[in-house]
Write an enzyme that holds these catalytic residues in place. Structure first.
Site, short mmCIF file in Angstrom:
data_model
loop_
_atom_site.label_atom_id
_atom_site.label_comp_id
_atom_site.label_asym_id
_atom_site.label_seq_id
_atom_site.Cartn_x
_atom_site.Cartn_y
_atom_site.Cartn_z
N SER D 276 35.87 47.35 -49.22
CA SER D 276 35.66 47.71 -50.61
C SER D 276 35.23 46.48 -51.36
O SER D 276 35.68 45.37 -51.08
CB SER D 276 36.97 48.25 -51.18
OG SER D 276 37.02 48.07 -52.57
N ARG D 315 -3.07 79.72 -50.40
CA ARG D 315 -2.35 78.44 -50.38
C ARG D 315 -1.93 78.12 -51.79
O ARG D 315 -2.62 78.43 -52.74
CB ARG D 315 -3.20 77.30 -49.79
CG ARG D 315 -3.23 77.34 -48.25
CD ARG D 315 -3.79 76.09 -47.60
NE ARG D 315 -5.19 75.95 -47.90
CZ ARG D 315 -5.72 74.94 -48.60
NH1 ARG D 315 -4.93 73.95 -49.04
NH2 ARG D 315 -7.02 74.90 -48.85
#
Lengths: 388, 388, 388, 388
Positions: D276, D315
């Site tokens: 940490s 498309r």
């Protein structure tokens, strides 16, 4: 070069670089330097240490590959970042090293850096919105008497003025701009509280140092927001709403650009843009595409932000970390939307003649007069700050 | 009885009934009645017609099954609704029938009805939040000196005061409450603009009628928001943030209620609640369950709201209609969260002794003193309006 | 009548009723009756008890309002359900009451009931898909030589056959149908394992009873799926894909129905359907609207399902419970999509003349011959089972 | 270096590089080379041209910055890519340049490249799942008689074997693996059909070339999937389910790793990992963090994929383009999950003594014997292929 190639082809360069290593590391270093100075001013660390830290922050460099690899292994970027920074400080001032990152935790640095990195993007957003709203308001004003088909449920409804349609787009963007500015007022805040957001027992001087830190960085002061992040979420959500509004405009434009309709279109600012790899004759609506792709992504991006808002206890294992990916992505989508707004600001084409033809051809009998002067006046009134 | 049985078992009755046929039809009728009166006052329809419409709105009844079936077939509830209303008005005053729903469209009625139906839910939310924040602030104040383990990434971090933890919950809810109130100020607005939001050519008198309509219904006035809905989305998002905050509190509580931890818990307000169908000895955290289920749903619900925010042209085919389902669902999830807040307001148990034991057992050496008085003071300062 | 009025106007009646109290309680009772019989056959409970339970399950009635209220208070429908059932059994056979719901937990009953309630909906889906694919394949075959504009990025591309477009829709639905059928093969499974899914220590006979239970209910046998639910999620996802395909078809159709294009449309099966409350002359595409609203909702609905897939330990507090709302909603959206498919099966109109005109007007020079016979043959080959 | 720094700290290097420019451009070139060869074999382009194209594909280089900038301006990567490739081919063989990319469109190249880039990631997934399931099955077998508390709704339920819990994790991953393999069988397909997916009028030889192309690339053959993409979505969804299962395991593990519970944990494979930045004494569960962050992201990522599944016509303008970002992100999240699986494969620690203590301390009286041998046998039977 990292990042998927395909996602890079959709990015706004200034927004992309805002979260890339140089900018992000600079923001992290800005945090550490300002923290040291603020703590020194409150007597929490020695002034000499702060000076050494500030100096080192201006010159330290990182081996990116190893930084990223260590970050991955440790589950936090801040551990290797601080280790490198401490080592560099130690070379200048051995004693100062222990005062680096004093009373801070991963989220302090990363959340503040996120805020620092998003700030210029939001400033650019504000300017772009201002310019776009001005240009759209101008178009609206010019076309206040150009009749066109209003369309609902994808069918002709009744006549409207083209000016009303465009003014609504403008007013929506203007309202988004205001909401975004308002949210920034509280959400662009410093994050500093240490392991569990309680200033690690530094007491009143800790709080005073936090206020100094905020001022130094030009940010709002704030109680710890490690796990209660709704002000921040509100800001990002409002950025997302800009993307949705831009998407709505792009959707309208893409429908109006169909050759069968041909009433409005984005005109490519440059010869040869929007070409197709299959059909050389074709001009694609590149701006609309960017805005629609961004709007398609936004609901999912915001939903991840919301899903991340269930952290355990004082800092989360896994939830918050999802923000590390999704916040830059939200900003990236915002950037695509601005690219679209830039394009229409420069090149929106409105064909009043064709609008009239379509209205005559497809409007129901007796519905070809807009009769929306009052609405137009209301909208232009709303837009008056942009019509100067 | 309609609606899935299982979803009903999660609903807050007052919030469920807010969108059920009686309440929703009443809201639609309130719109039509107030519209007729407002238009009559502006001379847009005859006063006698308005009187007949108002009178009929107070007495007309609907055959629900046929109303729903016709709504489905027509793709809009408003067509059969208006048909029935017109027929009823015609019985009283044949001429008046033509003035029913004058200049209005489906979205006008349904959006305004949604606003009217959500309003009492938000008022109830405000009261519940006020009460919950008060109670939590009180607990926080009482436990300002009760040390407990702060936990990060699901592991012990350093000591904190139980008061800080609870005060943060309270402050988060208080901030949500303020944001929600602020959004209501603009978003609880009338919707009336006709087919394409331009008052159907009624001109200045149309706009004046809209302002009257807003006042009659106690709503904000607004330009048409058929397709630019971000103020409304902002409001619903802020309701969603209450759900996320409640979910975060419930998550913390569920973790603290594990018997291995046993530091806090919701105490069932009533004997026999929270039983298990498999294990008679078990007490389930029913409130937490409701809040967590609601928070699990919220990201998806909001994402649908955002996906619906891409309407085509002047009114959408399919996007907006998704709101017809998702808005009541968002409110339903909010209701579940309030149920949870009610439970903890009534029954939050904090075990200071056990917290101390755990801190001693699992805290790192030298980290068992909170040292967070300054943070506590800041938080209680923020909560001072609730501590009277 | 419960459930929001507006959501009811989008529902397919058969799918709505599948999860309403009568059907859902019947499914729960079917579980309890079959469980008792299966356990009796394995000697786990007395045969007389099983007989009494089975008999009572056929006649017991519930006070719905109190059932729902108790379910809410207890956080599970099953506690008051079993209490009522036990009391009813006790009247017939006091000893038998203790054997009701033997070795079972909330999720066993509710998950199995969900499966039983979704099954007829999926069967109806299969039949609707079959009919729709047949009709579309027939249209495709008829229009294999009808040239039309292929369109990409919302602009004309090159010529294609209308048959190719429609055959693709058909093939996509046919593939969805197959995938859905395949997923049902494993996912329509019984859930019975007791508190933590280990048959409560009933050993081999417990497992044998589970297999019997599955057979009795016509379901697949399965290890406990309380917390590992991906087969079930896969099934619901595949139902969601039907909704997306229907949405894509509806989107195409809504674009082709614009009067400026006018190439295809849904024809309302009935006079007067699709009317507008503002514009009597208008015909709305009601089917498309239903399909698009459902498709707009689906990404959010599935995301809730996925968010619920993070249960803690052996059964979840809050995650799984979100399914109790979202599964019926997913099915409801599927129902709306089927309504659309029914409409186009009955009434799809293809205007070959107009397609040719548009192709000539908007096609690039030299691109007006489809040249897609080979693609057409491939697609019709794929669809051959539907072309008989 | 592009890509946000913070997202890079969560990435699995091999999965990140799979979509970065070198790999992605290589995949695009592989498509173009194989296409040329396949077309030459069918006589669609001259053999000499194909040879020149193949040769150039092996040596051409791109100026990345300009490629990306041009891609952005054109709205497609393929336009500048093909332009560069053509120019390079022209240097070798002027005539061959016209045959580059013959009959192809943007989506053909990009979809096929996506498939080629995801393939090795899925192979690595398969190997990782295999190894993890083996290790978990081994643990399960070893702990088949280690009693522990079963937990439901975050409270103690009844006793179970640790082996059952671990075997369920293993069985869930094994089922995910099978589902994923099955989906690959159809979805890892070539995309080639030209502008509108009809082989640009190349007829039977076009289809034959497509089949050759598929074989050359080691992919499945497929009809055009430009706009009907459910096989592909199904595959990505199944990859997402692996992430959800890994997230569930990580969630369990994070709960079991709480020091108050301390029954299982991931042991960092290396000294100093999981530190940490605020608390040197702390060991974070880095693997769980990665898996949980990935699982938090997955519902939103999949919802974007689903939102993109509503393309217009042949498309899409904007929908499909959203996939260009989200597919690499889905794979990235999968990579994080594999990192977690690697960690637990190497280091899962199960503390049978502590499990027994907790069971005795918190189990209800008379519920401390698992009695789940039969379930255990069933699960190990299912896992038998992995227990060799």
């Amino acid at each position: 070069m990292a990042g998927s190639l395909t996602s890079r082809t959709l990015a706004r360069p200034s927004f992309e670089s805002a979260f890339e290593p140089p900018a992000f590391l600079a923001a992290m270093l800005a945090f550490e330097a300002a923290l040291a100075e603020s703590q020194a001013e409150e007597g929490l660390i020695p002034s000499a240490a702060a000076a050494a830290i500030v100096q080192t922050c201006a010159s330290v460099t990182f081996d990116l590959e190893s930084l990223v690899a260590e970050a991955k292994r440790n589950g936090t970027l801040v551990v290797p970042f601080v280790r490198t920074l401490r080592a560099a400080v130690a070379k200048a001032n051995a004693e100062a090293a222990a005062h680096v990152h004093h009373g801070s935790t991963t989220q302090d640095v990363l959340d503040t850096a996120m805020v620092l990195c998003i700030r210029p993007c939001l400033e650019e957003t504000d300017r772009t919105l201002d310019a776009t709203v001005r240009m759209l308001a101008h178009h609206a004003s010019q076309h206040r008497a150009s009749p066109m088909l209003g369309r609902t449920l994808m069918q002709p409804a009744v006549a409207m003025s083209a000016g009303v349609k465009v003014a609504r787009w403008a007013a929506a963007l203007a309202a988004d701009r205001e909401r975004l500015a308002e949210a920034q007022g509280t959400a662009l805040a410093v994050s500093w509280g240490g392991a569990i957001g309680t200033q690690q027992g530094l007491g009143e001087r800790g709080i005073a140092a936090r206020k100094r830190l905020a001022r130094r960085l030009g940010l709002e002061d704030s109680l710890s927001w490690h796990v209660h992040r709704n002000a921040w979420i509100d800001l990002l959500h409002r950025a997302g709403m800009v993307v949705l509004t831009a998407g709505k405009i792009a959707l309208d434009l893409s429908l109006l650009s169909q050759p069968e309709v041909a009433e409005m279109r984005e005109a490519p600012p440059q010869e040869g843009v929007g070409g197709s790899s299959a059909m050389p004759h074709k001009r694609n609506a590149v701006g609309c595409m960017h805005a629609l792709a961004a709007a398609t992504r936004m609901p999912g991006l915001l939903s991840t932000l919301h899903a991340a808002a269930l952290p355990e206890h004082e800092r989360s294992l896994g939830r918050w970390q999802a923000e590390l990916v999704v916040v830059p992505e939200i900003v990236a989508a915002l950037g695509s939307s601005l690219d679209f707004l830039d394009i229409i600001s420069a090149s929106l084409v409105i064909d009043a003649g064709r609008m009239k033809e379509n209205l005559n051809a497809y409007g129901a009998p007796g519905t070809t007069q807009p009769g929306d002067e009052a609405t137009m006046d209301e909208l232009l009134g709303e837009l008056s700050p942009y019509l100067t």
